[in-house]
Design a protein around this motif. Structure first.
Motif, PDB file in Angstrom:
ATOM      1  N   UNK A 187      -8.995-140.068  86.417  1.00 46.58           N
ATOM      2  CA  UNK A 187      -9.758-141.112  87.109  1.00 46.58           C
ATOM      3  C   UNK A 187     -11.237-141.046  86.760  1.00 46.58           C
ATOM      4  N   UNK A 188     -11.747-139.877  86.396  1.00 45.88           N
ATOM      5  CA  UNK A 188     -13.109-139.683  85.902  1.00 45.88           C
ATOM      6  C   UNK A 188     -13.017-138.864  84.616  1.00 45.88           C
ATOM      7  N   UNK A 189     -13.791-139.255  83.597  1.00 49.72           N
ATOM      8  CA  UNK A 189     -13.664-138.604  82.281  1.00 49.72           C
ATOM      9  C   UNK A 189     -15.032-138.340  81.674  1.00 49.72           C
ATOM     10  N   UNK A 190     -15.050-137.374  80.754  1.00 51.23           N
ATOM     11  CA  UNK A 190     -16.212-137.117  79.885  1.00 51.23           C
ATOM     12  C   UNK A 190     -15.665-136.613  78.557  1.00 51.23           C
ATOM     13  N   UNK A 191     -16.107-137.186  77.438  1.00 56.23           N
ATOM     14  CA  UNK A 191     -15.564-136.833  76.110  1.00 56.23           C
ATOM     15  C   UNK A 191     -16.693-136.429  75.178  1.00 56.23           C
ATOM     16  N   UNK A 192     -16.409-135.508  74.256  1.00 56.36           N
ATOM     17  CA  UNK A 192     -17.335-135.100  73.198  1.00 56.36           C
ATOM     18  C   UNK A 192     -16.506-134.727  71.974  1.00 56.36           C
ATOM     19  N   UNK A 193     -17.126-134.781  70.801  1.00 54.52           N
ATOM     20  CA  UNK A 193     -16.465-134.414  69.543  1.00 54.52           C
ATOM     21  C   UNK A 193     -17.168-133.186  68.975  1.00 54.52           C
ATOM     22  N   UNK A 194     -16.400-132.124  68.757  1.00 51.36           N
ATOM     23  CA  UNK A 194     -16.961-130.885  68.234  1.00 51.36           C
ATOM     24  C   UNK A 194     -17.227-130.975  66.733  1.00 51.36           C
ATOM     25  N   UNK A 195     -17.912-130.000  66.180  1.00 52.17           N
ATOM     26  CA  UNK A 195     -18.292-130.031  64.766  1.00 52.17           C
ATOM     27  C   UNK A 195     -17.090-129.992  63.839  1.00 52.17           C
ATOM     28  N   UNK A 196     -15.937-129.521  64.314  1.00 51.42           N
ATOM     29  CA  UNK A 196     -14.715-129.519  63.503  1.00 51.42           C
ATOM     30  C   UNK A 196     -13.937-130.822  63.634  1.00 51.42           C
ATOM     31  N   UNK A 197     -14.561-131.855  64.240  1.00 46.96           N
ATOM     32  CA  UNK A 197     -14.009-133.194  64.412  1.00 46.96           C
ATOM     33  C   UNK A 197     -12.903-133.254  65.474  1.00 46.96           C
ATOM     34  N   UNK A 257      -9.994-142.694  78.720  1.00 46.00           N
ATOM     35  CA  UNK A 257     -10.023-143.697  79.792  1.00 46.00           C
ATOM     36  C   UNK A 257      -8.798-143.549  80.690  1.00 46.00           C
ATOM     37  N   UNK A 258      -8.849-144.284  81.810  1.00 48.70           N
ATOM     38  CA  UNK A 258      -7.802-144.176  82.821  1.00 48.70           C
ATOM     39  C   UNK A 258      -6.871-145.377  82.738  1.00 48.70           C
ATOM     40  N   UNK A 259      -5.571-145.099  82.834  1.00 45.66           N
ATOM     41  CA  UNK A 259      -4.556-146.151  82.951  1.00 45.66           C
ATOM     42  C   UNK A 259      -4.205-146.254  84.432  1.00 45.66           C
ATOM     43  N   UNK A 260      -4.779-147.275  85.082  1.00 44.93           N
ATOM     44  CA  UNK A 260      -4.597-147.427  86.532  1.00 44.93           C
ATOM     45  C   UNK A 260      -3.149-147.721  86.873  1.00 44.93           C
ATOM     46  N   UNK A 261      -2.431-148.433  86.006  1.00 49.73           N
ATOM     47  CA  UNK A 261      -1.046-148.797  86.282  1.00 49.73           C
ATOM     48  C   UNK A 261      -0.145-147.572  86.311  1.00 49.73           C
ATOM     49  N   UNK A 265      -5.864-151.038  82.349  1.00 48.51           N
ATOM     50  CA  UNK A 265      -6.363-149.896  81.578  1.00 48.51           C
ATOM     51  C   UNK A 265      -7.844-150.080  81.289  1.00 48.51           C
ATOM     52  N   UNK A 266      -8.564-148.953  81.096  1.00 55.13           N
ATOM     53  CA  UNK A 266      -9.935-149.004  80.626  1.00 55.13           C
ATOM     54  C   UNK A 266     -10.980-148.586  81.632  1.00 55.13           C
ATOM     55  N   UNK A 267     -10.616-148.273  82.862  1.00 56.70           N
ATOM     56  CA  UNK A 267     -11.616-147.829  83.833  1.00 56.70           C
ATOM     57  C   UNK A 267     -11.920-146.342  83.626  1.00 56.70           C
ATOM     58  N   UNK A 268     -13.025-145.877  84.252  1.00 53.02           N
ATOM     59  CA  UNK A 268     -13.422-144.466  84.192  1.00 53.02           C
ATOM     60  C   UNK A 268     -13.457-143.951  82.749  1.00 53.02           C
ATOM     61  N   UNK A 269     -14.052-144.726  81.868  1.00 52.97           N
ATOM     62  CA  UNK A 269     -14.011-144.402  80.436  1.00 52.97           C
ATOM     63  C   UNK A 269     -15.232-143.585  80.019  1.00 52.97           C
TER      64      UNK A 269
END
Length: 635
Positions: A353-363, A319-323, A301-305
């Motif tokens: 496998x590829x990720x992008x994360x953001x947190x909006x103003x409402x949390x 993140x990606x769980x490869x297993x 676990x932890x790739x493509x984070x």
């Protein structure tokens, strides 16, 4: 009676009514009876015989209301028209004002109605009665039978028993035997003597009522008008704890600039207590030590984070769980991430496998990712802050899209996603129509192959700007795209001349709109400093010439000093490059973690106190890790 009855004359005589004849043995009191004599004619002939008389008293010649009628006037004998009767109306009706007699008559053997004779006769006073009406006509010396109190000839004693007047309850003064004054004594008026609402503010002299005049608990809330008692009316230290009812003072009654509210809460693990906010909440700070956290080790676990910080500085990681081939979400329970929650948020096939994360103003987090099984671009809309409930959106299901992904939020929380479309050999931008990305528009930006990596920012005027690493396998330089409008329907594409090939890219915008581009390829780390907003020209600075991997992320401190987190490919380390000012004079390289082969997919964020937070993948142990620096320069 066939002939009309008339009255010819009236004589009024006052007589003494006694109890018998002969010489009186005892003086008798005069009564209120008097004699009335008159003459009655019938058809102008004097009447003879027995007649019933009805004689009534009135206070005016025409008043309809009688003051009384005399009794004992039936079968009155009349001879030659003359008669005499005794009348008694009592003494109360004679008060020195005019009185009128009305005579009514009928034959003594008749039961018919009485005939009223008119006009009414005015009762006239006798001469001696006129004299008696004047007080001076009867001198004290000429009276007999006077009460004992008047025997001295002085009108100051009516013969009663009062000889003096003393002050009673609530009064002062006296005793009075002649003349004097009675007044209200101090404290003489008690509650029972005062009617409700009898005393109001207008009747109270300023400062006339003090604390000594008010009994305990005598004044309650219902007796006080709003704002009647202000600070000036309260003596210092006069309000004590015993005088304040439970729950009488709450947050709404406290001025936090003067009074500290109740302290609540506690600091999390890895934090220390530094102070108290005006609202009673604690000010907590991280201990000045570095934190290395193992977040997830369940399988590979932890790739493509990708990493983001909430407003309260708690990290969240996609993140990606490869297993399992799943997309996971880690939500730190506190700013040091001493504990947290792992959520499986996409598990249908190989996801994330590829990720992008953001947190909006409402949390609420939002996560863009690649659906490997269906080769499509998808987005997770977390419908609560913990991401325990989600909505999954398909943004682009063209075959083989989402090869590389970057995401930024507009000021209104609408996500903008750039990604690669391998089928059409292009880079695309998806502009979400709302913060949850329930709909939107996909726009093809450039052709020539999908980029190895992407990075995006939103300008102050809401226009997206992004950098594309060189096309996969092409060996060309990076490219910069500056959208001409907020919808990015057109824009300017610039080749970033002199940059390394096959680079992983990162991007920041200065306050003046000029981009800073970070580029990392195997063996080197460099910075491209754009000289204008569209990055048509610029200066390349090599920061690290060896031991640099391809994964890189960049952040900028408040003083505009760039920082880079990257993978040290030679030793397998998590490393940080800290520029001196604009990196023009170099900087410092720091090794943050070298416990095994660590630091892949490094993603960097800065806390509000300037301390870097870096999520990374431990290749040796196939684990997701987090590093929090001990201070802003990670020294």
């Amino acid at each position: 009676m066939s002939n009309p009855i008339s009255r010819s004359c009236t004589v009024l005589l006052l007589v003494l009514v006694g109890s018998g004849l002969g010489s009186p043995a005892v003086a008798q009191v005069l009564g209120s009876a008097f004699t009335y004599q008159g003459e009655l004619t019938e058809s102008e002939v004097p009447a003879d015989g027995l007649y019933d008389l009805q004689i009534c008293l009135f206070d005016s010649p025409i008043s309809p209301t009688t003051m009384g009628c005399a009794t004992g006037t039936d079968d009155v004998p009349i001879e030659g028209g003359l008669f005499s009767v005794t009348l008694d109306f009592g003494s109360a009706v004679f008060i020195g004002q005019e009185r009128y007699l009305e005579l009514r008559v009928r034959p003594g053997d008749s039961t018919a109605a009485f005939t009223v004779l008119s006009p009414r006769q005015l009762l006239r006073p006798a001469p001696e009665a006129l004299r008696a009406n004047v007080s001076s006509a009867a001198p004290w010396s000429g009276l007999s039978g006077m009460p004992a109190g008047f025997a001295d000839g002085v009108d100051n004693n009516s013969g009663g028993t009062v000889t003096s007047v003393s002050a009673g309850a609530g009064l002062s003064g006296g005793p009075i035997t002649g003349s004097g004054t009675l007044a209200i004594a101090n404290g003489g008026v008690v509650n029972t003597m005062i009617a409700s609402d009898a005393v109001d503010a207008a009747r109270i002299v300023d400062d006339s009522v003090g604390a000594a005049e008010i009994a305990p608990n005598a004044v309650t809330a219902s007796e006080l008008a709003n704002n009647a008692v202000d600070t000036a009316a309260i003596v210092d230290a006069n309000v004590t704890r015993a005088k304040i009812a439970p729950a009488a003072i709450g947050a709404a009654q406290i001025d936090t600039t003067q009074v500290q509210t109740r302290i609540a809460g506690s600091c999390a693990g890895g934090e220390y207590f530094r102070g108290v906010q005006a609202d009673g909440s604690l000010i907590c700070e991280l201990l000045p030590i570095a934190f290395n956290r193992l977040l997830d080790d369940a399988g590979d676990v932890g790739s493509h984070l990708s990493l983001a910080l909430r407003a309260n500085q708690r990290p969240v990681i996609a993140y990606h769980d490869q297993t399992l081939g799943n997309l996971k979400f880690y939500d730190c329970a506190d700013p040091t991430c001493s504990t947290g929650t792992v959520r499986l948020i996409a598990a249908a096939g190989d996801q994330g496998e590829l990720t992008a994360i953001a947190v909006r103003s409402n949390d609420r987090p939002v996560i863009a990712f690649r659906d490997v099984t269906n080769q499509s671009l998808r987005l997770i809309d977390c419908t609560n802050a913990s991401c325990s409930t989600i909505a999954t959106r398909i943004l682009d299901d063209t075959i083989n899209v989402g090869y590389s992904i970057a995401m930024a939020l507009r000021s209104d929380d609408r996500p903008v996603v750039v990604y690669g479309d391998q089928s059409n050999f292009a880079t695309k931008l998806y502009d979400c129509a709302d913060s949850g990305c329930s709909s939107g528009t996909a726009i093809a930006i450039s052709s020539g192959g999908p980029s190895y990596s992407l990075a995006i920012n939103i300008r102050a005027d809401n226009r997206p700007a992004f950098v594309m690493g060189s096309n996969v396998g092409s060996g060309t330089s990076a490219r910069f795209y500056d959208c001409a409008n907020a919808a990015c329907s057109s824009g300017l594409l610039s080749l970033v001349a002199g940059t390394v090939a096959d680079a992983d890219v990162s991007m920041l915008l200065r306050a003046d709109g000029r981009p800073l581009l970070g580029l990392s390829s195997i063996g080197s780390l460099s910075l491209f400093e754009c000289t204008d907003a569209d990055c048509s020209t610029g200066t390349t600075r090599t920061l690290v010439s060896s031991n640099a991997g391809r994964e890189i992320d960049m952040a900028m401190r408040a003083d505009l000093t760039p920082l880079f987190a990257f993978y040290g490919s030679t030793e397998g380390e998590l490393r940080l490059y800290d520029c001196n000012t604009t990196c023009s004079t170099g900087g410092a390289v720091r090794n943050l973690d070298n416990n095994g082969d660590v630091g892949r997919y490094a993603d960097l964020a800065l806390r509000s106190d300037g301390r870097p937070v870096i999520a990374h993948y431990d290749i040796t142990n196939s684990e997701l890790k987090l590093h929090i620096c001990a201070n802003p320069d990670c020294s």
